[in-house]
Write a protein that holds these residues in place. Structure first.
Motif, PDB file in Angstrom:
ATOM      1  N   ARG A 257       5.137  18.655  -3.647  1.00  0.00           N
ATOM      2  CA  ARG A 257       5.698  17.880  -2.857  1.00  0.00           C
ATOM      3  C   ARG A 257       5.029  16.557  -3.076  1.00  0.00           C
ATOM      4  N   ARG A 258       5.356  15.503  -2.458  1.00  0.00           N
ATOM      5  CA  ARG A 258       4.334  14.521  -1.826  1.00  0.00           C
ATOM      6  C   ARG A 258       4.335  14.620  -0.768  1.00  0.00           C
ATOM      7  N   ILE A 259       3.026  13.587  -0.445  1.00  0.00           N
ATOM      8  CA  ILE A 259       2.857  13.997   1.360  1.00  0.00           C
ATOM      9  C   ILE A 259       3.444  12.398   1.722  1.00  0.00           C
ATOM     10  N   MET A 260       4.454  12.724   2.314  1.00  0.00           N
ATOM     11  CA  MET A 260       5.637  11.217   2.595  1.00  0.00           C
ATOM     12  C   MET A 260       4.013  10.731   3.353  1.00  0.00           C
ATOM     13  N   GLY A 261       4.054   9.010   4.353  1.00  0.00           N
ATOM     14  CA  GLY A 261       3.544   8.330   4.669  1.00  0.00           C
ATOM     15  C   GLY A 261       2.227   8.295   3.786  1.00  0.00           C
ATOM     16  N   MET A 262       1.852   8.284   2.684  1.00  0.00           N
ATOM     17  CA  MET A 262       0.783   7.662   1.966  1.00  0.00           C
ATOM     18  C   MET A 262       0.903   7.513   0.543  1.00  0.00           C
ATOM     19  N   GLY A 263       0.253   6.524   0.376  1.00  0.00           N
ATOM     20  CA  GLY A 263       0.434   6.350  -0.908  1.00  0.00           C
ATOM     21  C   GLY A 263       1.748   4.417  -1.240  1.00  0.00           C
ATOM     22  N   HIS A 264       1.263   3.566  -1.721  1.00  0.00           N
ATOM     23  CA  HIS A 264       1.370   2.285  -2.426  1.00  0.00           C
ATOM     24  C   HIS A 264       1.308   2.151  -3.399  1.00  0.00           C
ATOM     25  N   ARG A 265       3.216   1.261  -3.487  1.00  0.00           N
ATOM     26  CA  ARG A 265       3.173   0.421  -5.124  1.00  0.00           C
ATOM     27  C   ARG A 265       2.270   0.206  -4.902  1.00  0.00           C
ATOM     28  N   VAL A 266       1.922  -1.119  -4.347  1.00  0.00           N
ATOM     29  CA  VAL A 266       1.092  -2.579  -4.145  1.00  0.00           C
ATOM     30  C   VAL A 266      -0.719  -2.695  -3.491  1.00  0.00           C
ATOM     31  N   GLU A 313      -8.357   7.507  -8.899  1.00  0.00           N
ATOM     32  CA  GLU A 313      -8.385   5.749  -9.853  1.00  0.00           C
ATOM     33  C   GLU A 313      -7.384   4.577  -9.047  1.00  0.00           C
ATOM     34  N   ARG A 314      -6.726   6.064  -8.152  1.00  0.00           N
ATOM     35  CA  ARG A 314      -5.149   5.291  -7.626  1.00  0.00           C
ATOM     36  C   ARG A 314      -5.235   5.225  -6.056  1.00  0.00           C
ATOM     37  N   ASN A 315      -6.775   5.170  -4.735  1.00  0.00           N
ATOM     38  CA  ASN A 315      -6.688   5.217  -3.631  1.00  0.00           C
ATOM     39  C   ASN A 315      -5.312   4.970  -3.050  1.00  0.00           C
ATOM     40  N   ALA A 318      -2.768   5.406   3.339  1.00  0.00           N
ATOM     41  CA  ALA A 318      -1.775   5.070   4.562  1.00  0.00           C
ATOM     42  C   ALA A 318      -0.619   4.546   4.279  1.00  0.00           C
ATOM     43  N   ASN A 319       0.739   4.275   4.356  1.00  0.00           N
ATOM     44  CA  ASN A 319       1.684   3.141   4.764  1.00  0.00           C
ATOM     45  C   ASN A 319       1.931   3.072   5.398  1.00  0.00           C
ATOM     46  N   VAL A 320       3.115   2.283   5.383  1.00  0.00           N
ATOM     47  CA  VAL A 320       3.182   1.962   6.947  1.00  0.00           C
ATOM     48  C   VAL A 320       4.565   2.864   7.565  1.00  0.00           C
TER      49      VAL A 320
END
Ligand code: COA
Length: 377
Positions: A257-266, A313-315, A318-320
């Motif tokens: 599963r992915r960790i919700m609230g983490m990562g962003h396309r931009v 490499e992806r950095n 936390a996202n919004v």
């Protein structure tokens, strides 16, 4: 057997070539700019940090829809325009109780908005009506679900204050309504995100405003877009303490599963909206606040570390949605309303993009490449 192998191989190649349009510029826009390398968000010429504490949602929506400076209209006139639209929308809400799906607020919001007939209204009127209808819906969702009498809007209040009043049955403090206003203006627009792109695709076909916005609601609903803050809150509650963060997150990832609230396309740095919401929560100065923020920060740090180990490499930061969950929870917004509340803010941007796209008079119709087998010999 041979055919199956070919299909599997094609699927792998297919996935490798599917970029999700990452980095593709699909529009030149006057509405907003997301600078993912530097963590900067500009909406209508203002930084998100400035907007968060200076404009009301009504002023920002007016600015986005007309291009007119925020102070070109008396604030009271804008408050009253939205307030009267809430009163008009409220009359429709009672009538559509029976068609709503009580188990899914986003499905219900989409149905409610899709029933609005605005063919005769001009753009400004129809945008104001849809934005106000969403506010009335969110303010009364709990009453709808529990079949309680609905709470009528108060046209004299700002949208943020009235939402909280309808939701909780009492006029909120200035601090609470300011915090919700900060949330609404900060999420009002964000470049070419999936729901905005959806609205623009529909607008490019010259379809009507209601169709553009209901399509956007459908896109926002997905957990990879606007559906993450509920799961983030559940994650924080389930982790419970800082020392439990690493084992909990590792188990989650090991189960695919992915960790919700983490990562962003931009964003390749922390989403600037996360800091705005963190500050808005701090300004509320509520009891138990420090513990909640300390847990959220510990989980954020641990998630960042684990994701850095996996995807150096992806950095992934936390996202919004990460601090949305903390902010909306601090305002006692029920979890099932987190994504509808996102729509209440984002509708300002969607409508502005619909206008901009329609003005271009150009159908969005990208190309695709057929990578299947040829069956017709
Ligand atoms: N948890 C675990 N792994 C993640 C992750 C997360 N939150 N975000 C990205 N990854 C992984 C991806 O699975 C991918 O791995 P893979 O190559 O093995 O499949 C890798 O990191 C690179 O992903 P990336 O290209 O950065 O993702 P994206 O740009 O396609 O997707 C999101 C961006 C937001 C959809 C993605 O980060 C995500 O699913 N986040 C969780 C949901 C969320 O918070 N959504 C709200 C967005 S505002």
């Amino acid at each position: 057997m041979n055919g199956a192998t070919t299909t599997a191989a094609t699927a792998v190649e297919h996935k490798a070539s599917s970029t999700g349009l990452e980095g593709v510029n699909v529009a030149d826009t006057l509405i907003s700019e997301v600078d993912g390398a530097n963590g900067r968000l500009i909406i209508a010429g203002y930084t998100a940090e400035t907007l968060a504490t200076t404009l009301s949602f009504e002023q920002l929506a007016h600015l986005l829809w007309t291009g007119e400076e925020a102070n070109a209209q008396p604030k009271s006139a804008l408050i009253s325009r939205f307030g009267l639209a809430r009163v008009a929308a409220f009359a429709r809400l009672e009538a559509c109780r029976s068609i709503l799906n009580k188990n899914d607020a986003m499905d219900s919001l989409r149905s409610f908005i899709s029933l609005i007939d605005l063919k005769a209204a001009d753009d400004l009127k129809s945008f104001t009506h849809m934005a106000s209808a969403m506010a009335v819906f969110v303010g009364n969702w709990t009453n709808l679900v529990h079949e309680r009498p609905l709470v009528a809007p108060d046209a004299s209040l700002e949208q943020s204050a009235d939402i909280l009043r309808m939701l909780h049955g009492e006029t909120p403090s200035a601090a609470l309504s300011q915090a919700l206003n900060t949330y609404l203006v900060t999420v009002s627009d964000h470049g070419m995100n999936a729901s905005t792109f959806t609205a623009r695709v529909v607008a490019s076909t010259d379809s009507d405003n209601v169709s553009c916005i209901t399509a956007a609601i459908g896109a926002l609903k997905g957990p990879l877009h606007g559906g993450a803050p509920g799961p983030v809150l559940r994650m924080l509650k389930s982790i419970g303490s800082a020392q439990n963060a690493r084992p909990w997150l590792e188990k989650e990832l090991s189960e695919g599963r992915r960790i919700m609230g983490m990562g962003h396309r931009v964003y390749r740095v922390r989403d600037p909206r996360a800091a705005i919401f963190e500050q808005a929560v701090r300004r509320l100065a509520q009891e138990g606040l420090e513990e909640r923020l300390a847990l959220a920060s510990a989980v954020e740090r641990e998630a960042e570390t684990i994701l850095r180990e996996r995807y150096p490499e992806r950095n992934l930061k936390a996202n919004v949605e990460f601090f949305t969950s903390v902010l909306l929870d601090s305002l006692d917004v029920p979890e099932e309303l987190f994504t509808p509340m996102f729509a209440v803010g984002r509708v300002a941007g969607w409508c502005a993009h619909v206008l901009e796209q329609r003005g271009l008079r150009k159908l969005i119709r990208p190309a695709s490449r057929y990578v299947g087998v040829m069956r017709d010999q």
